[in-house]
Motif scaffolding. Structure first.
Motif, PDB file in Angstrom:
ATOM      1  N   ILE A 146      57.591  31.801  65.530  1.00 34.48           N
ATOM      2  CA  ILE A 146      56.641  30.705  65.737  1.00 34.48           C
ATOM      3  C   ILE A 146      56.048  30.254  64.406  1.00 34.48           C
ATOM      4  O   ILE A 146      55.945  29.053  64.123  1.00 34.48           O
ATOM      5  N   GLN A 147      55.653  31.224  63.564  1.00 35.57           N
ATOM      6  CA  GLN A 147      55.077  30.880  62.269  1.00 35.57           C
ATOM      7  C   GLN A 147      56.089  30.156  61.381  1.00 35.57           C
ATOM      8  O   GLN A 147      55.747  29.195  60.679  1.00 35.57           O
ATOM      9  N   ILE A 148      57.335  30.629  61.418  1.00 33.59           N
ATOM     10  CA  ILE A 148      58.370  29.990  60.601  1.00 33.59           C
ATOM     11  C   ILE A 148      58.597  28.551  61.059  1.00 33.59           C
ATOM     12  O   ILE A 148      58.660  27.620  60.245  1.00 33.59           O
ATOM     13  N   LYS A 149      58.708  28.377  62.374  1.00 34.85           N
ATOM     14  CA  LYS A 149      58.915  27.036  62.911  1.00 34.85           C
ATOM     15  C   LYS A 149      57.723  26.133  62.614  1.00 34.85           C
ATOM     16  O   LYS A 149      57.889  24.937  62.321  1.00 34.85           O
ATOM     17  N   LYS A 150      56.509  26.707  62.695  1.00 38.47           N
ATOM     18  CA  LYS A 150      55.310  25.921  62.390  1.00 38.47           C
ATOM     19  C   LYS A 150      55.313  25.492  60.926  1.00 38.47           C
ATOM     20  O   LYS A 150      54.995  24.334  60.597  1.00 38.47           O
ATOM     21  N   ALA A 151      55.657  26.442  60.025  1.00 42.31           N
ATOM     22  CA  ALA A 151      55.715  26.115  58.598  1.00 42.31           C
ATOM     23  C   ALA A 151      56.786  25.066  58.316  1.00 42.31           C
ATOM     24  O   ALA A 151      56.577  24.135  57.521  1.00 42.31           O
ATOM     25  N   GLU A 152      57.939  25.204  58.973  1.00 36.34           N
ATOM     26  CA  GLU A 152      59.008  24.217  58.795  1.00 36.34           C
ATOM     27  C   GLU A 152      58.553  22.843  59.282  1.00 36.34           C
ATOM     28  O   GLU A 152      58.851  21.822  58.660  1.00 36.34           O
ATOM     29  N   GLU A 189      55.395  21.761  59.448  1.00 36.80           N
ATOM     30  CA  GLU A 189      54.413  21.218  58.511  1.00 36.80           C
ATOM     31  C   GLU A 189      55.088  20.687  57.246  1.00 36.80           C
ATOM     32  O   GLU A 189      54.705  19.632  56.719  1.00 36.80           O
ATOM     33  N   ALA A 190      56.086  21.431  56.750  1.00 31.25           N
ATOM     34  CA  ALA A 190      56.801  20.973  55.556  1.00 31.25           C
ATOM     35  C   ALA A 190      57.509  19.651  55.825  1.00 31.25           C
ATOM     36  O   ALA A 190      57.473  18.726  54.995  1.00 31.25           O
ATOM     37  N   GLU A 191      58.145  19.551  56.987  1.00 31.79           N
ATOM     38  CA  GLU A 191      58.836  18.311  57.343  1.00 31.79           C
ATOM     39  C   GLU A 191      57.846  17.160  57.497  1.00 31.79           C
ATOM     40  O   GLU A 191      58.099  16.035  57.067  1.00 31.79           O
ATOM     41  N   SER A 192      56.673  17.479  58.095  1.00 33.47           N
ATOM     42  CA  SER A 192      55.644  16.450  58.280  1.00 33.47           C
ATOM     43  C   SER A 192      55.124  15.946  56.944  1.00 33.47           C
ATOM     44  O   SER A 192      54.961  14.734  56.723  1.00 33.47           O
ATOM     45  N   LYS A 193      54.863  16.899  56.000  1.00 34.66           N
ATOM     46  CA  LYS A 193      54.373  16.495  54.679  1.00 34.66           C
ATOM     47  C   LYS A 193      55.442  15.709  53.913  1.00 34.66           C
ATOM     48  O   LYS A 193      55.120  14.747  53.194  1.00 34.66           O
ATOM     49  N   TYR A 194      56.687  16.126  54.068  1.00 34.50           N
ATOM     50  CA  TYR A 194      57.764  15.393  53.406  1.00 34.50           C
ATOM     51  C   TYR A 194      57.839  13.951  53.900  1.00 34.50           C
ATOM     52  O   TYR A 194      57.921  13.002  53.116  1.00 34.50           O
ATOM     53  N   LEU A 195      57.783  13.790  55.233  1.00 37.41           N
ATOM     54  CA  LEU A 195      57.837  12.440  55.800  1.00 37.41           C
ATOM     55  C   LEU A 195      56.614  11.624  55.409  1.00 37.41           C
ATOM     56  O   LEU A 195      56.716  10.418  55.165  1.00 37.41           O
TER      57      LEU A 195
END
Length: 284
Positions: free
Chosen positions: A184-190, A192-198
């Protein structure tokens, strides 16, 4: 009346032992037989040929010093061709079988650990059956099947085993839960990273659009208003954006008071301040 006439009935799955003056004579098969009592012939007894079952509970100790109760089930029957041996040679068949079962179990189980005893129940049953078959065939009995029905450890040992099993399952559950939380934490971090990238891509496109718009505005204004320089146009654009910003701040319900210069020469000062601030923030 039949006995008075010397007639004897032998039921199905049963044989009768015939004696003459107290000596074994023959085995009578099922049916009707004539035994003249006057010449000393009589029935000494009857022997069932049906399969019987004996349940034996034997207490013993395993190799790792755990006391257990082994429950064995022995199925046996008398052989019709050895009916005389079965009738005369044994006075108590059940006790004889029980003694052999005790002997084999107490010789086999102490060589095994508790876990191995559970795993090798079939081997224990086979050893008991082979020993019984060899011993009881002499007395006219056939061992049909031998089963180790259950192995019962001491109550305290069972509780300890259950606690060990419960602890192992709890450890497994905790490990699975931690692994799930990790995913869950890994998916959440992924995410957030994707959201910040976009979001970064969006901001970059927004700034590019602003730059393109300003360029187009400067070019259009220069063509339509002769004599104006790019600097004049940028001053006007900066002042316009400045006042748009002040308008948005004033329209927000959460904004505080903002004091700005006012008067005829204030506009030029504002434009100079904005331009100087941009130049200082972006040194060459």
């Amino acid at each position: 009346m039949g006995q008075a006439l010397g007639l004897v009935q032998v039921d199905q799955s049963t044989v009768a032992i015939k004696e003459t003056f107290g000596k074994f004579s023959e085995v009578l098969e099922p049916g009707c037989h004539f035994l003249p009592w006057c010449i000393g012939q009589q029935i000494a007894g009857y022997l069932s040929l049906r399969v019987r079952q004996l349940d034996v509970r034997c207490e013993t100790k395993t190799k790792d010093n755990v006391f257990v109760t082994v429950v064995a089930s022995v199925q046996y029957r008398a052989l019709s061709d050895k009916a005389s041996d079965a009738f005369y040679k044994l006075s108590n068949t059940r006790e004889q079988i029980q003694s052999y079962v005790f002997d084999v179990i107490r010789a086999t189980v102490p060589k095994l650990d508790l876990d191995d005893a559970f795993e090798q129940k079939n081997d224990i049953a086979k050893a008991v059956e082979e020993e019984l078959e060899k011993a009881m065939s002499t007395y006219g009995y056939e061992i049909v099947q031998t089963l180790i029905v259950d192995i019962e450890p001491d109550e305290r040992v069972k509780r300890a085993m259950n606690e060990i099993n419960a602890a192992a399952r709890m450890r497994l559950a905790a490990s699975e839960k931690a692994e799930a939380e990790k995913v869950i934490q890994i998916k959440k971090a992924e995410g957030e990273a994707e959201s910040k990238y976009l979001a970064g891509v969006g901001i970059a496109r927004q700034r590019q659009a602003i730059v393109d718009g300003l360029r187009d505005s400067v070019l259009a204004f220069s063509e339509n208003v002769p004599g104006t320089t790019a600097k004049d146009i940028m001053d006007m654009v900066l002042v316009t954006q400045y006042f748009d910003t002040m308008k948005e701040i004033g329209a927000s319900s959460k904004s505080s008071s903002v004091f700005i210069p006012h008067g005829p020469g204030a506009v030029k000062d504002v434009a100079a301040q904005i331009r100087d601030g941009l130049l200082q923030a972006n040194p060459q």
